[in-house]
Write a protein that holds these residues in place. Structure first.
Motif, PDB file in Angstrom:
ATOM      1  N   PRO A 127       0.840  -1.202   0.000  1.00 22.03           N
ATOM      2  CA  PRO A 127       0.000   0.000   0.000  1.00 22.03           C
ATOM      3  C   PRO A 127       0.876   1.252   0.000  1.00 22.03           C
ATOM      4  CG  PRO A 127      -0.686  -1.551   1.706  1.00 22.03           C
ATOM      5  CD  PRO A 127       0.646  -2.008   1.213  1.00 22.03           C
ATOM      6  N   LYS A 128       0.382   2.309  -0.590  1.00 23.39           N
ATOM      7  CA  LYS A 128       1.140   3.557  -0.620  1.00 23.39           C
ATOM      8  C   LYS A 128       1.297   4.133   0.775  1.00 23.39           C
ATOM      9  CE  LYS A 128       1.375   7.978  -3.119  1.00 23.39           C
ATOM     10  NZ  LYS A 128       0.706   8.841  -4.125  1.00 23.39           N
ATOM     11  N   TYR A 129       0.295   3.880   1.622  1.00 27.96           N
ATOM     12  CA  TYR A 129       0.279   4.465   2.961  1.00 27.96           C
ATOM     13  C   TYR A 129       0.211   3.356   4.022  1.00 27.96           C
ATOM     14  CZ  TYR A 129      -1.365   8.217  -0.096  1.00 27.96           C
ATOM     15  OH  TYR A 129      -1.498   9.120  -1.122  1.00 27.96           O
ATOM     16  N   GLY A 130       0.383   3.756   5.276  1.00 31.94           N
ATOM     17  CA  GLY A 130       0.234   2.798   6.369  1.00 31.94           C
ATOM     18  C   GLY A 130       1.267   2.925   7.469  1.00 31.94           C
ATOM     19  N   GLY A 131       2.460   3.468   7.125  1.00 31.93           N
ATOM     20  CA  GLY A 131       3.497   3.573   8.137  1.00 31.93           C
ATOM     21  C   GLY A 131       3.936   2.198   8.615  1.00 31.93           C
ATOM     22  N   HIS A 132       4.445   2.140   9.837  1.00 30.31           N
ATOM     23  CA  HIS A 132       4.892   0.869  10.412  1.00 30.31           C
ATOM     24  C   HIS A 132       3.851   0.369  11.400  1.00 30.31           C
ATOM     25  CE1 HIS A 132       7.934  -2.170  11.187  1.00 30.31           C
ATOM     26  NE2 HIS A 132       7.634  -2.077  12.489  1.00 30.31           N
ATOM     27  N   VAL A 133       3.191  -0.731  11.051  1.00 34.34           N
ATOM     28  CA  VAL A 133       2.104  -1.308  11.853  1.00 34.34           C
ATOM     29  C   VAL A 133       1.063  -0.231  12.150  1.00 34.34           C
ATOM     30  CG1 VAL A 133       1.544  -2.803  13.816  1.00 34.34           C
ATOM     31  CG2 VAL A 133       3.846  -2.830  12.889  1.00 34.34           C
ATOM     32  N   GLY A 134       0.736   0.548  11.136  1.00 31.14           N
ATOM     33  CA  GLY A 134      -0.263   1.596  11.276  1.00 31.14           C
ATOM     34  C   GLY A 134      -1.566   1.184  10.615  1.00 31.14           C
ATOM     35  N   PHE A 135      -1.774   1.642   9.371  1.00 33.47           N
ATOM     36  CA  PHE A 135      -2.929   1.248   8.555  1.00 33.47           C
ATOM     37  C   PHE A 135      -4.258   1.636   9.202  1.00 33.47           C
ATOM     38  CE2 PHE A 135       0.547  -1.707   7.542  1.00 33.47           C
ATOM     39  CZ  PHE A 135       0.672  -1.465   6.182  1.00 33.47           C
ATOM     40  N   HIS A 136      -4.328   2.884   9.665  1.00 30.32           N
ATOM     41  CA  HIS A 136      -5.555   3.392  10.305  1.00 30.32           C
ATOM     42  C   HIS A 136      -6.778   3.095   9.451  1.00 30.32           C
ATOM     43  CE1 HIS A 136      -8.603   6.498  11.199  1.00 30.32           C
ATOM     44  NE2 HIS A 136      -8.190   6.346  12.437  1.00 30.32           N
ATOM     45  N   GLY A 137      -7.863   2.682  10.120  1.00 33.17           N
ATOM     46  CA  GLY A 137      -9.093   2.374   9.397  1.00 33.17           C
ATOM     47  C   GLY A 137     -10.331   2.845  10.128  1.00 33.17           C
ATOM     48  N   ALA A 138     -11.442   2.827   9.421  1.00 36.10           N
ATOM     49  CA  ALA A 138     -12.718   3.264   9.995  1.00 36.10           C
ATOM     50  C   ALA A 138     -13.164   2.314  11.100  1.00 36.10           C
ATOM     51  CB  ALA A 138     -13.776   3.341   8.897  1.00 36.10           C
ATOM     52  N   SER A 139     -13.946   2.854  12.026  1.00 39.98           N
ATOM     53  CA  SER A 139     -14.527   2.078  13.133  1.00 39.98           C
ATOM     54  C   SER A 139     -13.466   1.392  13.989  1.00 39.98           C
ATOM     55  CB  SER A 139     -15.519   1.040  12.592  1.00 39.98           C
ATOM     56  OG  SER A 139     -16.537   1.651  11.829  1.00 39.98           O
ATOM     57  N   ASN A 140     -12.277   1.976  14.035  1.00 38.07           N
ATOM     58  CA  ASN A 140     -11.172   1.457  14.835  1.00 38.07           C
ATOM     59  C   ASN A 140     -10.765   0.046  14.417  1.00 38.07           C
ATOM     60  OD1 ASN A 140      -9.166   1.859  16.787  1.00 38.07           O
ATOM     61  ND2 ASN A 140     -10.389   0.979  18.432  1.00 38.07           N
ATOM     62  N   ILE A 141     -10.949  -0.267  13.148  1.00 40.74           N
ATOM     63  CA  ILE A 141     -10.485  -1.533  12.577  1.00 40.74           C
ATOM     64  C   ILE A 141      -9.492  -1.168  11.481  1.00 40.74           C
ATOM     65  CG2 ILE A 141     -11.096  -3.682  11.422  1.00 40.74           C
ATOM     66  CD1 ILE A 141     -13.947  -3.321  12.513  1.00 40.74           C
ATOM     67  N   THR A 142      -8.257  -1.569  11.619  1.00 41.45           N
ATOM     68  CA  THR A 142      -7.246  -1.153  10.655  1.00 41.45           C
ATOM     69  C   THR A 142      -7.404  -1.901   9.337  1.00 41.45           C
ATOM     70  OG1 THR A 142      -5.540  -2.806  11.171  1.00 41.45           O
ATOM     71  CG2 THR A 142      -5.625  -0.832  12.571  1.00 41.45           C
ATOM     72  N   TYR A 143      -6.793  -1.335   8.307  1.00 42.77           N
ATOM     73  CA  TYR A 143      -6.809  -1.980   7.003  1.00 42.77           C
ATOM     74  C   TYR A 143      -6.154  -3.360   7.079  1.00 42.77           C
ATOM     75  CZ  TYR A 143      -5.706  -2.956   2.130  1.00 42.77           C
ATOM     76  OH  TYR A 143      -5.593  -3.563   0.893  1.00 42.77           O
ATOM     77  N   ALA A 144      -5.056  -3.486   7.811  1.00 45.60           N
ATOM     78  CA  ALA A 144      -4.371  -4.771   7.921  1.00 45.60           C
ATOM     79  C   ALA A 144      -5.229  -5.796   8.649  1.00 45.60           C
ATOM     80  CB  ALA A 144      -3.038  -4.592   8.640  1.00 45.60           C
ATOM     81  N   GLU A 145      -6.043  -5.345   9.599  1.00 50.21           N
ATOM     82  CA  GLU A 145      -6.949  -6.269  10.296  1.00 50.21           C
ATOM     83  C   GLU A 145      -8.037  -6.771   9.357  1.00 50.21           C
ATOM     84  OE1 GLU A 145      -6.012  -4.047  14.529  1.00 50.21           O
ATOM     85  OE2 GLU A 145      -7.996  -3.772  13.604  1.00 50.21           O
ATOM     86  N   ARG A 146      -8.583  -5.875   8.543  1.00 52.37           N
ATOM     87  CA  ARG A 146      -9.600  -6.294   7.565  1.00 52.37           C
ATOM     88  C   ARG A 146      -8.992  -7.252   6.535  1.00 52.37           C
ATOM     89  NH1 ARG A 146     -14.095  -2.964   8.131  1.00 52.37           N
ATOM     90  NH2 ARG A 146     -13.687  -0.941   9.132  1.00 52.37           N
ATOM     91  N   ARG A 147      -7.806  -6.931   6.064  1.00 52.21           N
ATOM     92  CA  ARG A 147      -7.167  -7.758   5.039  1.00 52.21           C
ATOM     93  C   ARG A 147      -6.848  -9.156   5.563  1.00 52.21           C
ATOM     94  NH1 ARG A 147      -6.836  -9.027   1.210  1.00 52.21           N
ATOM     95  NH2 ARG A 147      -4.799  -8.805   0.215  1.00 52.21           N
ATOM     96  N   ALA A 148      -6.442  -9.255   6.808  1.00 51.67           N
ATOM     97  CA  ALA A 148      -6.151 -10.574   7.379  1.00 51.67           C
ATOM     98  C   ALA A 148      -7.403 -11.432   7.429  1.00 51.67           C
ATOM     99  CB  ALA A 148      -5.544 -10.429   8.775  1.00 51.67           C
ATOM    100  N   VAL A 149      -8.509 -10.847   7.867  1.00 45.76           N
ATOM    101  CA  VAL A 149      -9.768 -11.595   7.902  1.00 45.76           C
ATOM    102  C   VAL A 149     -10.152 -12.043   6.497  1.00 45.76           C
ATOM    103  CG1 VAL A 149     -12.248 -11.428   8.364  1.00 45.76           C
ATOM    104  CG2 VAL A 149     -10.607 -10.503  10.022  1.00 45.76           C
ATOM    105  N   GLU A 150     -10.025 -11.145   5.515  1.00 41.61           N
ATOM    106  CA  GLU A 150     -10.358 -11.495   4.130  1.00 41.61           C
ATOM    107  C   GLU A 150      -9.472 -12.638   3.627  1.00 41.61           C
ATOM    108  OE1 GLU A 150      -9.794  -7.977   1.863  1.00 41.61           O
ATOM    109  OE2 GLU A 150     -11.489  -6.902   2.765  1.00 41.61           O
TER     110      GLU A 150
END
Length: 320
Positions: free
Chosen positions: A291-314
């Protein structure tokens, strides 16, 4: 596999890699995730503390979570992952590496980026005592390197292990060290060093014959810590030997279990060697998302669920 395209597009403020990293590490709060602690014995007489969280309904699927350098199972990125996984029907076993659960471990050795023997012990424990038929691995930073090394270094990987996700992985440890010692990361490096020196002082109390006051005084940089303690305590010649032997980059080609690596382009901890583009292109199992963005273990997401957390579930759901 070709590179995985990424659609991660956070709010404007979180397009800044440092803000994303700092928010995730220091400011984010995750609540309402009960954990039950279990202590297991290791073959060398030491122990590991595991923090379990379970979904509301019985399940045959479990995710083992591995934290990063000087982390633990109560960090927001572990709790957030556990909460998202529990909500989607996965049990979670969050590992606290040796000395990271709030109590010093009993041996002179501790944890490090390549200590796959401890991951093996956790997996053996789960397989021997539980009835999960699908096991997934998810690791962050140091923990991500560790799990990828485990999958590719020639272990007899249990058939129950179906997939893995590794987030913000320093695939080439020496490069990541170089990045951490650069001016852009001076605040992070100072924080890590402070925590590690405190751990070294505590270790000195238990093993005064192995750690001198001069040793502690000589830890000026993170590399010094690895030269003085990490390498010597774990059987490496020096810091560079440790980085060379334990970097997961060299093991990616032999991974057979589907594994997704998510490394943000603006992760200040990672240089070019930490983005294994060629290895992913020629692998049948390794997927690389940058991803272009995310920083280090960042990946801020809506509803306090990060992008990396959503991607892992998917990713895990598609493998299930």
């Amino acid at each position: 596999m070709p590179l995985v395209s990424s659609n991660y597009d956070p709010p404007f403020l979180f397009k800044n890699g440092h803000l994303s990293t700092i928010y995730s590490g220091l400011l984010r709060k995750v609540t309402h995730i009960p954990q039950e602690r279990q202590r297991i014995s290791l073959p060398d007489g030491d122990f590991l503390d595991l923090d379990w969280s379970l979904p509301t309904a019985p399940t045959t699927k479990i995710v083992v979570l591995l934290h990063g350098l000087e982390g633990n199972a109560q960090r927001a990125y572990i709790l957030g992952s556990a909460k998202a996984l529990n909500a989607n029907g996965y049990a979670v076993c969050a590992v606290n590496f040796r000395g990271c659960s709030g109590e010093p471990n009993t041996r002179y050795r501790s944890y490090h980026s390549g200590a796959t023997e401890d991951l093996k012990a956790v997996l053996d424990h789960i397989l021997d005592t539980e009835n999960y038929t699908e096991i997934y691995l998810k690791g962050f930073s140091l923990g991500g390197n560790l799990l990828l090394k485990y999958l590719g270094e020639g272990n007899s990987v249990p058939a129950e292990i179906k997939g893995a996700v590794a987030v913000s992985v320093p695939c080439q440890l020496a490069d990541s060290l170089t990045q951490l010692l650069s001016f852009k990361n001076i605040a992070y490096a100072a924080r890590f060093k402070k925590n590690l020196v405190e751990k070294l002082k505590a270790k000195q109390q238990l093993f005064p014959e192995k750690i001198s006051d001069a040793d502690i005084k000589n830890v000026v940089t993170l590399k010094d810590f690895d030269d003085i303690y990490t390498s010597k305590a774990h059987g490496f010649a020096d810091a560079m030997d440790y980085y060379t032997q334990c970097s997961c980059l060299q093991f990616l080609k032999d991974i057979q279990v589907p594994a997704l690596i998510i490394n943000a382009q603006n992760d200040s901890f990672l240089g070019e060697p930490c983005y294994p583009i060629e290895e992913a292109k020629y692998s049948t199992a390794v997927f690389l998302e940058i991803p272009k963005y995310g920083g280090h273990v960042g990946f801020h997401g809506a509803s306090n669920i990060t992008y990396a957390e959503r991607r892992a579930v998917e990713f895990f759901t598609k493998l299930s």
